[in-house]
Design a protein around this motif. Structure first.
Motif, PDB file in Angstrom:
ATOM      1  N   MET A   1      -5.266  -3.557  -7.526  1.00  0.00           N
ATOM      2  CA  MET A   1      -4.321  -3.228  -6.467  1.00  0.00           C
ATOM      3  C   MET A   1      -3.070  -4.066  -6.648  1.00  0.00           C
ATOM      4  N   SER A   2      -2.213  -3.672  -7.550  1.00  0.00           N
ATOM      5  CA  SER A   2      -1.024  -4.441  -7.870  1.00  0.00           C
ATOM      6  C   SER A   2       0.042  -4.266  -6.806  1.00  0.00           C
ATOM      7  N   ALA A   3       1.001  -5.209  -6.800  1.00  0.00           N
ATOM      8  CA  ALA A   3       2.103  -5.152  -5.842  1.00  0.00           C
ATOM      9  C   ALA A   3       2.987  -3.942  -6.096  1.00  0.00           C
ATOM     10  N   SER A   4       3.184  -3.595  -7.370  1.00  0.00           N
ATOM     11  CA  SER A   4       4.020  -2.431  -7.684  1.00  0.00           C
ATOM     12  C   SER A   4       3.400  -1.145  -7.154  1.00  0.00           C
ATOM     13  N   LEU A   5       2.072  -1.033  -7.209  1.00  0.00           N
ATOM     14  CA  LEU A   5       1.397   0.150  -6.660  1.00  0.00           C
ATOM     15  C   LEU A   5       1.591   0.216  -5.154  1.00  0.00           C
ATOM     16  N   TYR A 259      -5.752   4.214  -1.454  1.00  0.00           N
ATOM     17  CA  TYR A 259      -6.601   3.030  -1.397  1.00  0.00           C
ATOM     18  C   TYR A 259      -8.024   3.297  -0.922  1.00  0.00           C
TER      19      TYR A 259
END
Length: 306
Positions: A1-5, A259
């Motif tokens: 769960m990356s910040a860019s996603l 998510y």
């Protein structure tokens, strides 16, 4: 769960939310203020998308396509109000539903007869087909345009409703149309203007959605259902409520679809999560509506009357 996603999905949710607002704002004007149930609102959304596809394809100008969509919404909305809606205002809501459902079938068959069952696709101009860099993050320029248009319409709607004489008449007419009519205001003309304005917003929503969706017959019905959820959550008759609720629904739907399947993989197999996650995510906005109806049936941001 990356910040860019997360950033990408937040922007996608915002873009979806303002697109829903463009449709829900016109619907809540007609439904909440005029007490007219217009199921054909989604057809106006579809006609706006077709107008954009046809005119932009013939001229090569995206701006002319959007202008054609607005003109189509205003003209078709005014004709529908004169030919059908104005004759049904004093009738029961069931009559509204049956009449406008017939219009939905008519417009779906009309577009299928004229343009066929195959979807049309809208090519974006070069200036809008790229990406925009935001703090090292790249996001499609056209989706930023949708966000900007939606926010501009929200500000314009707030100014119209709360800062102009027309908005004062709209608010007064929604509370006591008989008294407003007795003061010399042409209620019939006011209703026609409201209907045409709502139709123009629906057509604009269709035009904005056209380049990111396939333009085809029947495309208005699914998004109309979501728009109805928006106005129920926000409060029937409240344009500002439609805006806030559209953002809530847009973010809930987008983040849930992204998510929830990932979250379910922590408790179930990948196959189960991939199958059940999207199905559960599609239910989130309806569960949210059910909770709002149970706890606050007037909506989260109801219109102030009186």
């Amino acid at each position: 769960m990356s910040a860019s996603l997360l950033i990408a999905q937040l922007l996608n949710g915002l873009q979806y939310g303002v697109l829903l607002f463009l449709l829900a704002a016109g619907l809540t004007l007609v439904f909440g203020i005029m007490s007219f149930v217009n199921l054909a609102h989604g057809s106006l959304y579809m006609l706006g998308a077709y107008a954009l596809a046809v005119v932009s394809g013939a001229t090569g100008s995206f701006a002319l396509g959007v202008a054609a969509a607005l003109a189509t919404g205003i003209v078709v909305g005014a004709l529908l109000e004169w030919a059908a809606a104005s004759r049904l205002y004093r009738r029961d809501h069931l009559d509204h539903v049956l009449a406008t459902f017939g219009l939905v079938l008519f417009f779906n068959e009309l577009t299928r007869m004229v343009w066929g069952p195959q979807p049309l696709f809208v090519a974006l101009p070069e200036a809008l087909s790229g990406t925009v860099e935001l703090m090292g993050f790249f996001y499609p320029a056209y989706r930023f345009l949708i966000i900007a248009v939606g926010l501009a319409v929200a500000l314009g709607s707030a100014w119209l409703i709360h800062r102009t004489r027309l908005g004062m008449l709209i608010r007064a007419g929604s509370v006591n149309p008989q008294m407003v009519g007795a003061l010399g205001v042409n209620i019939r003309l006011l209703n026609a203007l409201l209907f045409a304005l709502g139709a123009a917003l629906a057509a604009l929503a269709g035009a904005m959605a056209g380049p990111i969706l396939s333009v085809q017959s029947g495309m208005g019905e699914p998004v109309l259902i979501t728009a109805l959820v928006v106005i129920v959550i926000g409060g029937i008759g409240s344009v500002s409520g439609a805006f806030y609720a559209a953002l809530i629904v847009g973010l809930t739907d987008t983040l849930g679809r992204t998510y929830l399947p990932l979250l379910m993989r922590e408790f179930a197999s990948r196959e189960i999560a991939s199958a059940a996650g999207p199905a559960l995510a599609s239910m989130l906005i309806y569960l949210l509506m059910a909770v709002v109806l149970a706890l606050r049936p007037q909506g989260l941001f109801p219109a102030h009357r009186g």
